[in-house]
Design a protein around this motif. Structure first.
Motif, short mmCIF file in Angstrom:
data_model
loop_
_atom_site.label_atom_id
_atom_site.label_comp_id
_atom_site.label_asym_id
_atom_site.label_seq_id
_atom_site.Cartn_x
_atom_site.Cartn_y
_atom_site.Cartn_z
N ASN A 296 0.72 -1.25 0.07
CA ASN A 296 0.02 0.01 0.15
C ASN A 296 0.95 1.30 -0.16
O ASN A 296 1.98 1.11 0.45
CB ASN A 296 -0.92 0.07 1.20
CG ASN A 296 -2.07 -1.06 1.15
OD1 ASN A 296 -2.57 -1.24 -0.08
ND2 ASN A 296 -2.45 -1.60 2.36
N ALA A 297 0.31 2.09 -0.56
CA ALA A 297 1.16 3.57 -0.94
C ALA A 297 2.37 3.49 -1.54
O ALA A 297 3.41 4.09 -1.29
CB ALA A 297 1.33 4.10 0.67
N GLY A 298 2.30 2.21 -2.38
CA GLY A 298 3.52 2.18 -3.10
C GLY A 298 3.76 2.60 -4.48
O GLY A 298 4.64 2.60 -5.27
N GLY A 299 2.46 3.21 -4.85
CA GLY A 299 2.36 4.03 -6.28
C GLY A 299 1.55 3.12 -7.14
O GLY A 299 1.43 3.54 -8.43
N LYS A 300 0.84 2.02 -6.98
CA LYS A 300 0.29 1.36 -7.83
C LYS A 300 -0.93 2.02 -8.49
O LYS A 300 -1.07 2.23 -9.66
CB LYS A 300 -0.43 0.22 -7.03
CG LYS A 300 0.37 -0.78 -6.25
CD LYS A 300 -0.39 -2.23 -6.06
CE LYS A 300 -1.46 -1.98 -4.91
NZ LYS A 300 -0.81 -1.59 -3.64
N SER A 301 -1.52 2.81 -7.61
CA SER A 301 -2.67 3.57 -8.25
C SER A 301 -2.25 4.70 -9.11
O SER A 301 -3.05 4.99 -10.18
CB SER A 301 -3.58 4.30 -7.13
OG SER A 301 -4.31 3.21 -6.28
#
Length: 803
Positions: free
Chosen positions: A345-350
């Motif tokens: 999460n918060a790793g830049g996927k979105s």
């Protein structure tokens, strides 16, 4: 087709629209921003993006495209179509200014090179209006937007009469006011003033009956009245009549001018559409410059092949705070159509998913996109997205129900020409069931041959991607050591969520984490751990690869330097051997002549002992003279202080001995062509500017040559070659200092036979860039001058190619 209707808000394109409007000069351009819409017409998209790219060239070259008075006069033109109506003076003034701008735009394209800006010229060719119309308006409206006195003979006559009557009126009133002041009827500081358009004088209220006239007004306190004396009422009436007459003449002039404009309204409307289009395209080009937007290769097929693509809104936000964005590399092709992105999460996927959607949408709306020029852009008929929480109280839909509604639309309409984007696929319900339904939907979407990007944490979707053609895994990189995201997308392997590691770093109790591992099961934990290990190994491999590559580059650099030095030494060895052979030949020839002469003398004197003895002694002395000197290699002597070179005054001529200023190399002038001098340094010829040379004495030159012959040391050219850099940074330097350094730099480059140099001058106001370009054009040895690539400095760096 685009889905859902609010796709622009979901992707952030509504903010792009506002930024474009902010870059527009007028409402003309802003109206076109409102008309932007998604298109799947290949030819239209090509034309729109080429127009913007061409305008970007205009901005980069600073060619002074008109940027003032983009005035919307559409309401004025509508008014002009009504018979009997007339445009006011300020409306004609707007028309005059904006028509000048249109004419200047047309002139810009007409004066440009025939092959320049073909797509913009196509718009220019649609504009036709009679430019004499501008001249006709000029005859009526002056530069302040007022009716000219000489707009007609009658108007000039009326205004002359008004001035005459007003002068007479002022004289009469001045006389009356002076008299009133003398009699104490008015204050000493009283002045003439206007009331209801008529000239009056201020009189104390108690004396208002002392002067015959008409009271028009009184002060707030009532102590002063504003009186029009009876003797100037007729003059005031005359002036008012003249103003009425002036107004009627102005209306007649404006009506006549409006009648002249009316037949041209249709052409003028097209001209103003062109003006608005120029404002709009200019705004798109300016926005592209701000985000580093370009026009990548565009193909009429389904394709995404992007290098260093960035999210424009995130780029601008980070730039404002002095931070850099991590670019995205992504490939989607018929064999690799669907990308499953996983990671923490918060790793830049979105962000990665939204970058794909926004850039594709932007380009198919005719905008340039921020990515490397070696990227390729494809065409999609549809874009479908499922992003964010779509929970709806009104429709009684939960978040998961909303997602399923979107999936139903995707399954119904997606085909090989569609691009779909799904964020957090399958979330919102029980994980096992959600994962199963998501896998079934993915299988159907894969069968439809549609292209897509999906973000997920579900392991079954990662496994599906590994085992099915057309689907590929991708991972957002994560620094497992420091437990922080790197925001880099790597395609080929799935990503770990690093859930347990992040929980441990946050400080969740170890017992909780241990129980969680047991609940998940050993198989799932091992799978996630394997992903982490693969990620670490991949990172280590990349680091080692970079080290090896750096060493290889260093080795190549050293090898190249060695090869250059070896070639130089080989040439010098050949030269010295040839010179030695020539010297030996001379010595041998001289020895033979001496021996033959000795024999001849002995024969002539019939071998007399005394003469023979004398001749033999002379021969022995000659043998000693030509005997080779033994070379003794000793320890290097202490470095001596170099003797000062004797510089002499006088104009440099052919045959003179010279030295490069600031250098030790001496040479001989062999030719002079204007300001350029051809000099010979050893066996090397070079062209340098006369101002770079200083004249030295012949004695100094000879002594230097002897030193070179005695010891083969200090090869200046080799040292210069090793120390020379093909890049010169002139930023922050004054013009005079910069030009001198540039001249020295170019002379050295030409002397060493460098083929291309790189000059950094920055963008700024463009003054230093202009001086550098002018200087480069003075060198006939320079064959080409161009800007650096936009991603490597653009107009702030000049590349110069040399013979």
């Amino acid at each position: 087709m685009i889905y859902p209707k609010n796709i622009e808000i979901k992707l952030g394109f509504d903010k792009i629209r506002q930024l474009l409007k902010d870059n527009c000069i007028s409402t003309l351009g802003q109206a076109y921003v409102d008309k932007i819409q998604f298109s799947n017409n290949f030819d239209l998209i090509s034309k729109l993006t080429l127009q913007t790219s061409e305008f970007g060239d205009i901005l980069r070259q600073g060619e002074g495209f008109p940027k003032n008075n983009y005035i919307d006069v559409s309401e004025h033109l509508k008014k002009a179509t009504l018979y009997g109506a007339f445009l006011s003076d300020f409306e004609f003034f707007d028309l005059k200014l904006s028509l000048h701008t249109i004419a200047d735009c047309l002139k810009f394209f007409d004066k440009s090179a025939p092959e320049a800006y073909p797509n913009l010229k196509e718009l220019r060719n649609q504009v036709e209006f009679d430019k004499k119309l501008i001249g006709r308006i000029e005859l009526v409206i002056d530069d302040r937007g007022k009716i000219r006195d000489d707009a007609s003979y009658e108007l000039r006559s009326i205004r002359a009469k008004i001035i005459e009557e007003q002068s007479l009126l002022r004289k009469r009133l001045d006389s009356i006011l002076r008299s009133a002041k003398q009699q104490g009827f008015a204050k000493e500081d009283a002045l003439l003033t206007l009331r209801e358009g008529r000239m009056v004088i201020p009189i104390a209220a108690e004396f208002k009956r002392k002067i015959r006239g008409f009271v028009h007004d009184e002060s707030a306190t009532g102590q002063t009245v504003f009186l029009e004396p009876a003797e100037i009422i007729d003059i005031n009436n005359e002036i008012r009549e003249l103003h009425y007459e002036e107004r009627r003449e102005i209306i007649r002039i404006l009506t006549q001018l409006t009648n002249e404009v009316r037949p041209h309204v249709q052409n003028l409307e097209k001209a103003y559409q062109f003006l608005g289009m120029m404002d709009f395209i200019r705004a798109k080009a300016i926005f592209a410059q701000k985000i580093g937007g370009i026009r990548p290769s565009f193909f009429k097929k389904n394709l995404i092949e992007w290098r260093k693509a960035v999210h424009p809104l995130l780029f601008l936000s980070l730039e404002e705070h002095g931070k850099k964005i991590v670019p995205l590399n992504i490939n989607l092709s018929p064999k690799q159509r669907i990308l499953i992105i996983s990671g923490p999460n918060a790793g830049g996927k979105s962000v990665a998913l939204k970058t794909v959607g926004l850039l594709q949408y932007m380009f198919q709306c005719g905008l340039l996109v921020p990515m490397n020029e070696d990227s390729s852009m494809g065409l999609f008929k549809d874009i479908f997205i499922d992003i964010g929480d779509e929970q709806s109280i009104e429709n009684d839909l939960s978040t998961y129900s909303s997602h399923l509604t979107n999936m139903k639309h995707f399954l119904e309409f997606a085909d090989r020409h569609s691009l779909f984007l799904i964020d957090e696929f399958g979330t919102g319900t029980e994980p096992t069931m959600g994962g199963a339904i998501s896998e079934a939907i993915l299988e159907k979407l894969n069968a439809s041959k549609a292209f897509g990007v999906i973000t997920t944490h579900y392991s079954n979707l990662k496994t599906y991607a590994e085992n099915h053609e057309g689907v590929v895994n991708g991972a957002m990189q994560f620094d497992s050591k420091n437990l922080r995201p790197l925001y880099q997308l790597e395609i080929g392997l799935p990503g770990s969520s690093f859930a347990f590691e992040i929980a441990k770093k946050i400080g969740l109790p170890e017992g909780i984490i241990h129980k969680a591992r047991n609940h998940v099961g050993l198989e799932h934990v091992n799978y996630d751990q394997l992903l982490q290990e693969l990620e670490i190994e991949k990172k280590n491999y990349a680091t080692q690869s970079q080290v090896v590559q750096a060493k290889e580059e260093k080795l190549k650099e050293v090898t190249d330097e060695y090869a250059k030095l070896r070639d130089y030494l080989d040439r010098e060895k050949t030269r010295i051997i040839n010179q030695a052979k020539a010297e030996a030949q001379k010595i041998l020839q001289k020895a033979n002549q001496k021996i033959e002469n000795t024999i001849r003398i002995i024969k002539e004197n019939k071998a007399e002992k005394e003469i023979t003895k004398q001749i033999r002694e002379e021969l022995e002395e000659f043998k000693e003279e030509i005997k080779p000197t033994e070379i003794v290699f000793e320890d290097p002597a202490p470095v001596e202080v170099e003797e000062e070179v004797l510089v002499i005054e006088g104009e440099i001529q052919v045959g003179d001995k010279v030295r490069l200023k600031g250098q030790t190399a001496l040479g001989e002038v062999v030719a002079i062509k204007g300001k350029d001098v051809e000099i010979l340094i050893g066996d090397l010829k070079s062209n340098v500017k006369k101002t770079r040379l200083e004249k030295v004495s012949h004695k100094t030159y000879k002594e230097e040559q002897k030193k070179i012959k005695r010891s083969f040391k200090g090869i200046d050219m080799l040292e210069k070659m090793n120390n020379f850099s093909s890049e010169l940074d002139l930023r922050g330097k004054r013009a005079e200092e910069a030009l001198y350094e540039l001249e020295v730099f170019l002379d050295d480059a030409l002397l060493l036979g460098i083929h291309e140099v790189r000059i950094i001058h920055g963008k700024g106001d463009g003054i230093l860039r202009k001086l550098v370009r002018e200087k480069l054009q003075q060198y006939k040895e320079i064959t080409g001058i161009r800007d650096e690539h936009a991603d490597r400095g653009g107009a702030g760096i000049t590349l110069a190619s040399m013979k």
